[in-house]
Design a protein around this motif. Structure first.
Motif, mmCIF file in Angstrom:
data_model
loop_
_atom_site.group_PDB
_atom_site.id
_atom_site.type_symbol
_atom_site.label_atom_id
_atom_site.label_comp_id
_atom_site.label_asym_id
_atom_site.label_seq_id
_atom_site.Cartn_x
_atom_site.Cartn_y
_atom_site.Cartn_z
ATOM 1 N N GLY A 169 0.768 -1.230 0.000
ATOM 2 C CA GLY A 169 0.000 0.000 0.000
ATOM 3 C C GLY A 169 0.799 1.281 0.000
ATOM 4 N N ILE A 178 -6.740 1.781 8.756
ATOM 5 C CA ILE A 178 -7.952 0.972 8.754
ATOM 6 C C ILE A 178 -8.391 0.780 10.191
ATOM 7 C CG2 ILE A 178 -9.023 -1.189 8.016
ATOM 8 C CD1 ILE A 178 -6.871 -1.439 5.886
ATOM 9 N N THR A 220 -7.634 1.303 0.043
ATOM 10 C CA THR A 220 -6.921 0.170 0.650
ATOM 11 C C THR A 220 -6.263 -0.693 -0.427
ATOM 12 O OG1 THR A 220 -8.966 -1.136 0.654
ATOM 13 C CG2 THR A 220 -8.439 0.122 2.658
ATOM 14 N N GLY A 258 -4.101 0.146 4.139
ATOM 15 C CA GLY A 258 -4.441 1.559 4.050
ATOM 16 C C GLY A 258 -3.394 2.291 3.231
#
Length: 392
Positions: free
Chosen positions: A255, A338, A350, A355
């Motif tokens: 992420g 999150i 996400t 996240g």
């Protein structure tokens, strides 16, 4: 016989003439003129129905209740009339203020029996969106349905029929006794009777008429012909911000952004900058008051007129009012955590199940701020047709 007929006809004509001399025309807008003076000219209505809209604006809702000059004029009066509240102290405009792009500088607006549960959403360009549901949690299926829900709310305008409130029917009785409403409803609908459906249609027409297309962005978009490429009227910083807004980010397996832009357009589609109807929660799950989480918030107003032309904010942002600057708004999306229990977080935030971490630098943040400021117009704050028609 002829002489007698002549005498009868002459008598009738003379009587008719005398009656005409005594006849006084009834002004169908006497109460309107007495109440609003020059603020409402019923013989020269403001242009609500045929305002110019840029050719590149293609998203519309509300086709089932098209804007008319008559209907929006009535809607304007209803929008600003404090008689719509149980204590005659609160109007729609109390929470949606023209000077702040029809939002509120308070985190929670004050109603007749307390405060609202979420921050008042800006009403600018509500017609130019694919999303036709309203309220932060989309509980209203249409703008028409939304318009009377605050009136029916105990905390907001007080005709809830609960907690000692009178029912909505009491409001209808009150408005049906108001002379200027008798004239206005007769004029718009051909019947002076005030009903909820008529109130809803008129208020929705007025709200949908509130539009803003005189921004620096609009000038650039018209000159360029598309959002692609630099705008000739933008600074280098503003063009960088536009590019960051429109370009999707590239993420690694955990992420973290490794390239690309910020991808804001995924939820806020240009050139209307409206919310994508399939958007989920944006990661802010608090409440203005009380405890617990609020994961049902998926609606958002257009990003146009987040700030005034001078760059100052039109009040706090998000449903909780927790964000008070563009820098803070951008920063929120820079690092998405999150939260436990947030079962409705938008999957676009996400990547790969994590996240998003955009790792924004100062140059990118400043460029984004510069671009978002180009979305603000001028006319929406000052146009008389959206202003309070009641004398001060």
């Amino acid at each position: 016989m002829r002489k007698l007929l002549y005498i009868v006809l002459s008598s009738v004509l003379l009587t008719s003439c005398h009656k005409n001399e005594d006849y006084v025309a009834v002004d169908p807008f006497a109460a309107v003129k007495s109440t609003f003076g020059s603020n409402l000219d019923m013989n020269n209505l403001a242009n609500y129905a045929n305002q110019p809209v840029p050719a590149y604006i293609t998203k519309f809702n509300g086709a089932n209740n098209p804007i008319t000059d008559k209907g929006a004029t009535l809607g304007r009066v209803l929008f600003y009339d404090k008689k719509l509240s149980s204590n005659n102290a609160i109007s729609c405009a109390s929470c949606h203020i023209q000077a702040h792009a029809f939002s509120d500088t308070n985190v929670a607006s004050l109603g007749v029996n307390g405060s609202t549960e979420r921050h008042a959403m800006r009403l600018v360009n509500s017609r130019f969106s694919i999303e036709s549901k309203f309220f932060w949690d989309e509980r209203a299926a249409s703008l028409e349905a939304q318009t009377t829900m605050p009136i029916r709310n105990h905390g907001e305008m007080g005709y809830s029929g609960t907690n000692g409130d009178e029912d909505f029917s009491a409001l209808l009785t009150k408005l049906n006794a108001v002379d200027y409403y008798k004239e206005l409803f007769q004029y718009v609908y051909g019947s002076s009777e005030v009903t909820e459906a008529k109130i809803q249609n008129a208020l929705a027409q007025f709200i949908r008429s509130i539009q803003s297309f005189d921004s620096k962005y609009d000038t650039g978009r018209a000159l360029a012909g598309s959002d692609n490429g630099p705008f000739s009227n933008f600074t280098a910083q503003e063009n960088q911000g536009k590019n960051l807004f429109l370009t999707p980010p590239v993420f690694d397996a955990t992420g973290n952004r490794t390239g690309g832009g910020l991808g804001c357009v995924g939820c806020h589609g240009a050139p209307e900058f409206d919310i994508n109807p399939i958007s989920g929660n944006n990661g802010i799950i608090g409440k203005i008051s009380g405890t617990g989480i609020d994961v049902t918030v998926t609606r958002a107003p257009t990003l146009r007129d987040l700030v005034k032309p001078d760059g100052t904010t039109n009040g706090p942002m998000m449903h909780t009012g927790v964000i008070t600057s563009l820098q803070a708004a951008i920063g929120h999306y820079g690092t998405i955590n999150i939260a436990p229990g947030n079962t409705n977080l938008d999957p676009k935030l996400t990547p790969n199940g994590f996240g998003q971490q955009l790792h924004l630098n100062a140059q990118e943040v400043n460029a984004m701020i510069a671009f978002l400021k180009t979305l603000s117009g001028n006319n929406v704050y000052t146009d008389v047709k959206w202003s309070n028609p009641f004398p001060n």
